[in-house]
Write a protein that holds these residues in place. Structure first.
Motif, short mmCIF file in Angstrom:
data_model
loop_
_atom_site.label_atom_id
_atom_site.label_comp_id
_atom_site.label_asym_id
_atom_site.label_seq_id
_atom_site.Cartn_x
_atom_site.Cartn_y
_atom_site.Cartn_z
N THR A 1 47.24 40.80 42.95
CA THR A 1 48.07 41.99 42.79
C THR A 1 47.85 42.89 44.00
OG1 THR A 1 46.33 43.12 41.53
CG2 THR A 1 48.02 41.93 40.27
N VAL A 2 48.76 43.85 44.18
CA VAL A 2 48.62 44.84 45.24
C VAL A 2 48.56 46.22 44.59
CG1 VAL A 2 49.63 45.86 47.31
CG2 VAL A 2 49.85 43.40 46.90
N CYS A 3 47.49 46.94 44.83
CA CYS A 3 47.31 48.29 44.29
C CYS A 3 47.88 49.30 45.29
CB CYS A 3 45.83 48.57 44.05
SG CYS A 3 45.47 50.26 43.53
N ARG A 4 48.85 50.08 44.85
CA ARG A 4 49.46 51.12 45.68
C ARG A 4 49.21 52.51 45.10
NH1 ARG A 4 54.69 49.04 48.43
NH2 ARG A 4 54.48 46.78 48.37
N ASP A 5 48.60 52.58 43.95
CA ASP A 5 48.42 53.84 43.22
C ASP A 5 47.00 54.36 43.43
OD1 ASP A 5 48.35 55.96 41.49
OD2 ASP A 5 48.50 54.76 39.66
N PRO A 6 46.82 55.54 44.04
CA PRO A 6 45.47 56.08 44.24
C PRO A 6 44.68 56.23 42.95
CG PRO A 6 47.05 57.28 45.58
CD PRO A 6 47.85 56.37 44.68
N LEU B 1 44.20 42.62 45.67
CA LEU B 1 43.14 42.29 44.73
C LEU B 1 43.34 40.89 44.18
CD1 LEU B 1 43.33 45.64 42.72
CD2 LEU B 1 41.64 45.09 44.48
N VAL B 2 42.26 40.13 44.11
CA VAL B 2 42.30 38.78 43.55
C VAL B 2 41.31 38.72 42.39
CG1 VAL B 2 41.95 36.32 43.97
CG2 VAL B 2 42.89 37.77 45.78
N ARG B 3 41.79 38.26 41.24
CA ARG B 3 40.94 38.11 40.06
C ARG B 3 40.95 36.66 39.60
NH1 ARG B 3 39.46 42.97 37.71
NH2 ARG B 3 40.57 44.81 38.51
N ARG B 4 39.82 36.27 39.04
CA ARG B 4 39.71 34.95 38.42
C ARG B 4 39.20 35.15 37.00
NH1 ARG B 4 35.69 30.44 40.81
NH2 ARG B 4 34.19 31.97 40.04
N GLY B 5 40.06 34.84 36.03
CA GLY B 5 39.67 35.07 34.64
C GLY B 5 39.39 36.53 34.35
N GLY B 6 40.07 37.44 35.04
CA GLY B 6 39.87 38.87 34.82
C GLY B 6 38.80 39.49 35.70
N LEU C 1 37.10 40.47 39.24
CA LEU C 1 37.50 40.71 40.62
C LEU C 1 36.65 39.85 41.55
CD1 LEU C 1 39.44 42.51 42.30
CD2 LEU C 1 37.54 44.14 42.54
N VAL C 2 37.31 38.97 42.34
CA VAL C 2 36.57 38.06 43.23
C VAL C 2 36.94 38.28 44.70
CG1 VAL C 2 36.24 36.28 41.47
CG2 VAL C 2 38.30 36.22 42.90
N ALA C 3 37.94 39.09 44.99
CA ALA C 3 38.30 39.37 46.38
C ALA C 3 39.09 40.66 46.45
CB ALA C 3 39.11 38.22 46.99
N ALA C 4 38.93 41.38 47.55
CA ALA C 4 39.67 42.63 47.75
C ALA C 4 39.83 42.89 49.24
CB ALA C 4 38.95 43.80 47.09
N ALA C 5 41.01 43.31 49.63
CA ALA C 5 41.30 43.72 51.00
C ALA C 5 41.79 45.16 50.97
CB ALA C 5 42.34 42.80 51.65
N PRO C 6 40.94 46.13 51.31
CA PRO C 6 41.34 47.55 51.26
C PRO C 6 42.13 47.94 52.49
CG PRO C 6 39.04 47.34 51.89
CD PRO C 6 39.53 45.95 51.65
N LEU C 7 43.46 47.99 52.36
CA LEU C 7 44.35 48.21 53.49
C LEU C 7 45.28 49.39 53.23
CD1 LEU C 7 45.40 44.47 54.01
CD2 LEU C 7 43.62 45.71 55.26
N MET C 8 45.87 49.86 54.32
CA MET C 8 46.91 50.87 54.23
C MET C 8 47.95 50.59 55.31
SD MET C 8 45.22 54.30 55.91
CE MET C 8 46.81 55.11 56.09
N ALA D 1 44.16 35.57 51.46
CA ALA D 1 45.02 35.40 52.64
C ALA D 1 46.48 35.31 52.23
CB ALA D 1 44.61 34.17 53.43
N ALA D 2 46.75 34.55 51.17
CA ALA D 2 48.13 34.43 50.69
C ALA D 2 48.64 35.77 50.19
CB ALA D 2 48.21 33.38 49.58
N GLY D 3 47.78 36.54 49.52
CA GLY D 3 48.18 37.86 49.02
C GLY D 3 48.45 38.85 50.13
N VAL D 4 47.59 38.87 51.15
CA VAL D 4 47.80 39.78 52.28
C VAL D 4 49.05 39.36 53.04
CG1 VAL D 4 46.85 40.60 54.46
CG2 VAL D 4 45.35 40.35 52.47
N HIS D 5 49.26 38.05 53.16
CA HIS D 5 50.45 37.53 53.85
C HIS D 5 51.72 38.03 53.17
CE1 HIS D 5 53.38 34.39 55.12
NE2 HIS D 5 52.69 34.42 56.24
N ARG D 6 51.74 38.01 51.83
CA ARG D 6 52.91 38.51 51.10
C ARG D 6 53.04 40.02 51.24
NH1 ARG D 6 50.98 34.68 47.31
NH2 ARG D 6 49.95 36.36 46.13
#
Length: 377
Positions: free
Chosen positions: A4-9, A55-60, A62-69, A106-111
């Motif tokens: 998912t992509v978090c856009r909400d502060p 944000l990447v989750r596995r079974g709920g 959190l296993v990866a996060a890329a904090p970007l703007m 990588a796939a999530g950031v690419h999208r």
């Protein structure tokens, strides 16, 4: 895995518990990837509508996060949260599944990038972002970024022993001077951090008065961020704020940020009176930080970015950060132009620094010649 992509502060703020757990499971992470640091930075520096946290989750979990703007330079570019006041940037990957998590991230950031480039600055060698770079499905470029300096995690006596004979003797004399003055150290508890940070920044301004202080360090938004982030990080054990007292007065204070394998002195402030009393402030701070690194079993003491002479005095190891550039295939030409622009600006900056160094050397030689001439009959 789900992405998912978090856009909400507000949603970013609500991630605190999960983020801290992931940060603890990513050994490569530095203090600048903690939720306390990044969320506080966003509150002071973020632009509404630009948040892009993948944000990447596995079974709920959190296993990866890329904090970007999202920003514009002038092309749309995704950059890490933390900005120029952070010495390292990175993504977070769970150490139990770095490969699969990196591929999904990588796939999530690419999208999420869509028509934007991705510019990850100040990536430390061995960072989790290297896995993201390896898994990236499009064009990519790796450039050199800032130089940081590191010392091995060892007691102060051993650090002094690494110096050449005359320098080692001077360092030991400075340590004896500190002991003779009876400077006391106080570890500041979380509740006292805001007032202590304000005082530290006041001292920081005094010590650099008339000598070109970094303007950002004197701005209210930086003070608010540093007080907020440091209070949380002291409470979680990711930072130590220390005051140095002489004759009952706080004469200096510094912030030491910590990760699993690394501790780094981030910022300090010192009353100019200490120099009048022949206190070597760098030696005072170095002794405290080295002792803390040894006591907590960390492998390295980072002097963070910059190759200032007072750092080089201690014979640190230079470590060059990386700048990782990523793009979709359609943006390959834009990526090439963007990388070329960075390379040209880096070359020009290096040329300017070289000329300034030459000018300073010339002025020093001219001054010596004039002084010599003035002493002749």
């Amino acid at each position: 895995m789900t992405t998912t992509v978090c856009r909400d502060p507000a949603a970013f703020a609500a991630l605190a518990v999960d983020w801290r757990a992931l940060h603890g499971r990513c050994r490569a992470a530095t203090p600048f990837q903690s939720h306390s640091w990044l969320h506080s930075w966003w509150l002071s520096y973020g632009t509404p509508g630009r948040l892009r946290i993948v944000l990447v989750r596995r079974g709920g979990r959190l296993v990866a996060a890329a904090p970007l703007m999202l920003t514009y330079r002038p092309l749309p570019v995704l950059v890490p949260l933390g900005g120029s006041i952070s010495d390292f940037s990175d993504v977070l990957l769970d150490d139990s599944c770095p490969g699969p998590a990196a591929a999904e991230l990588a796939a999530g950031v690419h999208r999420a990038a869509r028509g934007a480039l991705v510019d990850l600055r100040e990536v430390r060698p061995g960072a989790a972002a290297e896995h993201l770079y390896a898994a990236w499905p499009g064009p990519r470029r790796r450039l050199a970024d800032s130089v940081t300096l590191e010392l091995p995690g060892m007691p102060m006596d051993d650090l002094v022993g690494r110096l050449a004979g005359p320098r080692a003797r001077r360092a030991r004399a400075k340590l004896r001077r500190l002991d003779a003055l009876g400077i006391e150290e106080r570890t500041v508890p979380a509740g006292d951090v805001p007032s202590s940070v304000r005082n530290m920044l006041r001292l920081h301004g005094l010590q650099w008065q008339g000598r070109g202080v970094t303007p950002e360090h004197l701005r209210p938004r930086f003070a608010a961020h540093l007080a907020r982030a440091t209070r949380e990080m002291v409470g979680s054990g990711d930072a130590v704020l220390t005051e140095y007292r002489l004759d009952g007065r706080v004469m200096a204070a510094d912030i030491l940020l910590m990760s699993a394998d690394l501790a780094g002195g981030y910022l300090y402030g010192a009353d100019p009176e200490l120099r009048v009393r022949k206190v070597d402030i760098t030696t005072m701070l170095m002794r405290h930080d080295a002792r803390h690194v040894v006591d907590t079993g960390r492998g390295a003491l980072s002097l963070l970015r910059g190759t200032e002479p007072y750092k080089l005095h201690w014979r640190p190891v230079p470590v060059t950060n990386q700048r990782l550039l990523l793009a979709r295939r359609a943006q390959a030409p834009a990526l090439g132009l963007y990388a070329a622009r960075i390379t040209c600006r880096t070359w020009a900056a290096g040329l300017a620094r070289g000329r300034m160094t030459s000018l300073r050397g010339l002025r020093t030689r001219l001054g010596a010649v004039r002084a010599s001439g003035a002493g002749r009959p």
